[in-house]
Design a protein around this motif. Sequence first.
Motif, PDB file in Angstrom:
ATOM      1  N   THR A 186       0.841  -1.187   0.000  1.00  0.00           N
ATOM      2  CA  THR A 186       0.000   0.000   0.000  1.00  0.00           C
ATOM      3  C   THR A 186       0.885   1.249   0.000  1.00  0.00           C
ATOM      4  N   GLY A 187       0.620   2.170  -0.927  1.00  0.00           N
ATOM      5  CA  GLY A 187       1.418   3.394  -1.021  1.00  0.00           C
ATOM      6  C   GLY A 187       2.647   3.263  -1.899  1.00  0.00           C
ATOM      7  N   TRP A 188       2.824   2.096  -2.515  1.00  0.00           N
ATOM      8  CA  TRP A 188       3.975   1.848  -3.379  1.00  0.00           C
ATOM      9  C   TRP A 188       3.505   1.399  -4.761  1.00  0.00           C
ATOM     10  N   THR A 189       4.346   1.612  -5.759  1.00  0.00           N
ATOM     11  CA  THR A 189       4.050   1.142  -7.108  1.00  0.00           C
ATOM     12  C   THR A 189       5.352   0.791  -7.814  1.00  0.00           C
TER      13      THR A 189
ATOM     14  N   SER B   1      14.669  -2.142 -12.216  1.00  0.00           N
ATOM     15  CA  SER B   1      13.317  -2.105 -11.669  1.00  0.00           C
ATOM     16  C   SER B   1      13.311  -1.278 -10.396  1.00  0.00           C
ATOM     17  N   PHE B   2      12.169  -0.637 -10.120  1.00  0.00           N
ATOM     18  CA  PHE B   2      12.082   0.244  -8.961  1.00  0.00           C
ATOM     19  C   PHE B   2      10.720   0.085  -8.290  1.00  0.00           C
ATOM     20  N   LEU B   3      10.725  -0.179  -6.997  1.00  0.00           N
ATOM     21  CA  LEU B   3       9.514  -0.148  -6.197  1.00  0.00           C
ATOM     22  C   LEU B   3       9.459   1.233  -5.551  1.00  0.00           C
ATOM     23  N   CYS B   4       8.476   2.040  -5.938  1.00  0.00           N
ATOM     24  CA  CYS B   4       8.496   3.470  -5.631  1.00  0.00           C
ATOM     25  C   CYS B   4       7.318   3.902  -4.766  1.00  0.00           C
ATOM     26  N   THR B   5       7.576   4.879  -3.900  1.00  0.00           N
ATOM     27  CA  THR B   5       6.486   5.472  -3.134  1.00  0.00           C
ATOM     28  C   THR B   5       5.601   6.271  -4.084  1.00  0.00           C
ATOM     29  N   LYS B   6       4.292   6.206  -3.850  1.00  0.00           N
ATOM     30  CA  LYS B   6       3.382   7.014  -4.651  1.00  0.00           C
ATOM     31  C   LYS B   6       3.487   8.483  -4.246  1.00  0.00           C
TER      32      LYS B   6
ATOM     33  N   SER C 115      13.202  11.410  -7.038  1.00  0.00           N
ATOM     34  CA  SER C 115      13.238  10.857  -8.393  1.00  0.00           C
ATOM     35  C   SER C 115      11.871  10.975  -9.061  1.00  0.00           C
ATOM     36  N   ASN C 116      11.869  10.874 -10.394  1.00  0.00           N
ATOM     37  CA  ASN C 116      10.639  11.117 -11.149  1.00  0.00           C
ATOM     38  C   ASN C 116      10.602  10.288 -12.426  1.00  0.00           C
ATOM     39  N   THR C 117       9.435  10.276 -13.045  1.00  0.00           N
ATOM     40  CA  THR C 117       9.254   9.753 -14.397  1.00  0.00           C
ATOM     41  C   THR C 117       8.373  10.743 -15.160  1.00  0.00           C
ATOM     42  N   TYR C 118       8.412  10.654 -16.491  1.00  0.00           N
ATOM     43  CA  TYR C 118       7.524  11.454 -17.320  1.00  0.00           C
ATOM     44  C   TYR C 118       6.509  10.548 -18.005  1.00  0.00           C
ATOM     45  N   ALA C 119       5.299  11.061 -18.171  1.00  0.00           N
ATOM     46  CA  ALA C 119       4.233  10.271 -18.788  1.00  0.00           C
ATOM     47  C   ALA C 119       4.489  10.060 -20.283  1.00  0.00           C
ATOM     48  N   LYS C 120       5.192  10.996 -20.907  1.00  0.00           N
ATOM     49  CA  LYS C 120       5.539  10.852 -22.320  1.00  0.00           C
ATOM     50  C   LYS C 120       6.985  11.288 -22.514  1.00  0.00           C
TER      51      LYS C 120
ATOM     52  N   GLY D  54      10.600  14.486  -5.334  1.00  0.00           N
ATOM     53  CA  GLY D  54      10.314  13.271  -6.098  1.00  0.00           C
ATOM     54  C   GLY D  54      10.023  12.098  -5.188  1.00  0.00           C
ATOM     55  N   PHE D  55       9.855  10.939  -5.801  1.00  0.00           N
ATOM     56  CA  PHE D  55       9.538   9.740  -5.018  1.00  0.00           C
ATOM     57  C   PHE D  55      10.802   9.065  -4.502  1.00  0.00           C
ATOM     58  N   ILE D  56      10.613   8.104  -3.620  1.00  0.00           N
ATOM     59  CA  ILE D  56      11.672   7.231  -3.117  1.00  0.00           C
ATOM     60  C   ILE D  56      11.468   5.871  -3.759  1.00  0.00           C
ATOM     61  N   GLY D  57      12.534   5.244  -4.237  1.00  0.00           N
ATOM     62  CA  GLY D  57      12.389   3.976  -4.955  1.00  0.00           C
ATOM     63  C   GLY D  57      13.477   2.978  -4.603  1.00  0.00           C
ATOM     64  N   LEU D  58      13.086   1.723  -4.471  1.00  0.00           N
ATOM     65  CA  LEU D  58      14.012   0.640  -4.143  1.00  0.00           C
ATOM     66  C   LEU D  58      14.386  -0.082  -5.430  1.00  0.00           C
TER      67      LEU D  58
END
Length: 231
Positions: free
Chosen positions: A26-29, A55-60, A86-91, A200-204
Amino acid sequence: MMLFSNCLAQADEKGFKNLFNGKDFTGWTQKGGIAKYAIKDGIIVGTAVKGTPNSFLCTKKHYSDFILEYEYKCDNRLNSGVQIRSNTYAKEVTKKLENGKTRKFPAGRVHGYQVEIDPNKPDRMWSGGIYDEGRRGWLYPGLQGGNDDEAKVAFTKSGQKAYKPNQWNKVRVECKGDSIKTWLNGQARADFKDNLTAKGFIGLQVHGIGNKDELAGAQVQWRNLRIKVLN
């Protein structure tokens, strides 16, 4: 350099909240590749899979100024890390970086500061350093923390002393404005200023292994993830 006794005192600081509930995600993606993430006895276990990128397990939730603490244990054959701000872009987009260069970011590509887990190259041992995932490469040591051989050798030597192979290692990260600082098992590691990304998010991370059969199934684990948001 911060002493371990001071780090123990920090463990009693007020205002920390758990990032992981110990039961589910919960709270991760998950972003990037398709490495496997599972929960065992309250521990997050990441397992390397052939033929997939990082691969990254990231906080929402996204974080700006904070103190982050966690423990990790990593297969000594793997390289890994924890993303911060950290971040990602939709496009797909093209951005100009601080160093004047431009870079194209594919849709969904995780990019940003990574607190390194670096046990698979003992002659380097930059655990606790900062790698700019998907952008500029090594920042500390590197662009912001000394890019000469002497600085890198010194960082390796201190990393060899601080890192505990096949054991739990404790990390503390402090992000305040443009300041980023890290500690590994109570030993000061990165300490620099950079203003490219403020939030940004936190990611494992489970690092990609290409098609290496011998690394398939190798694991990195995390526990006691907690964060204190700063005003």
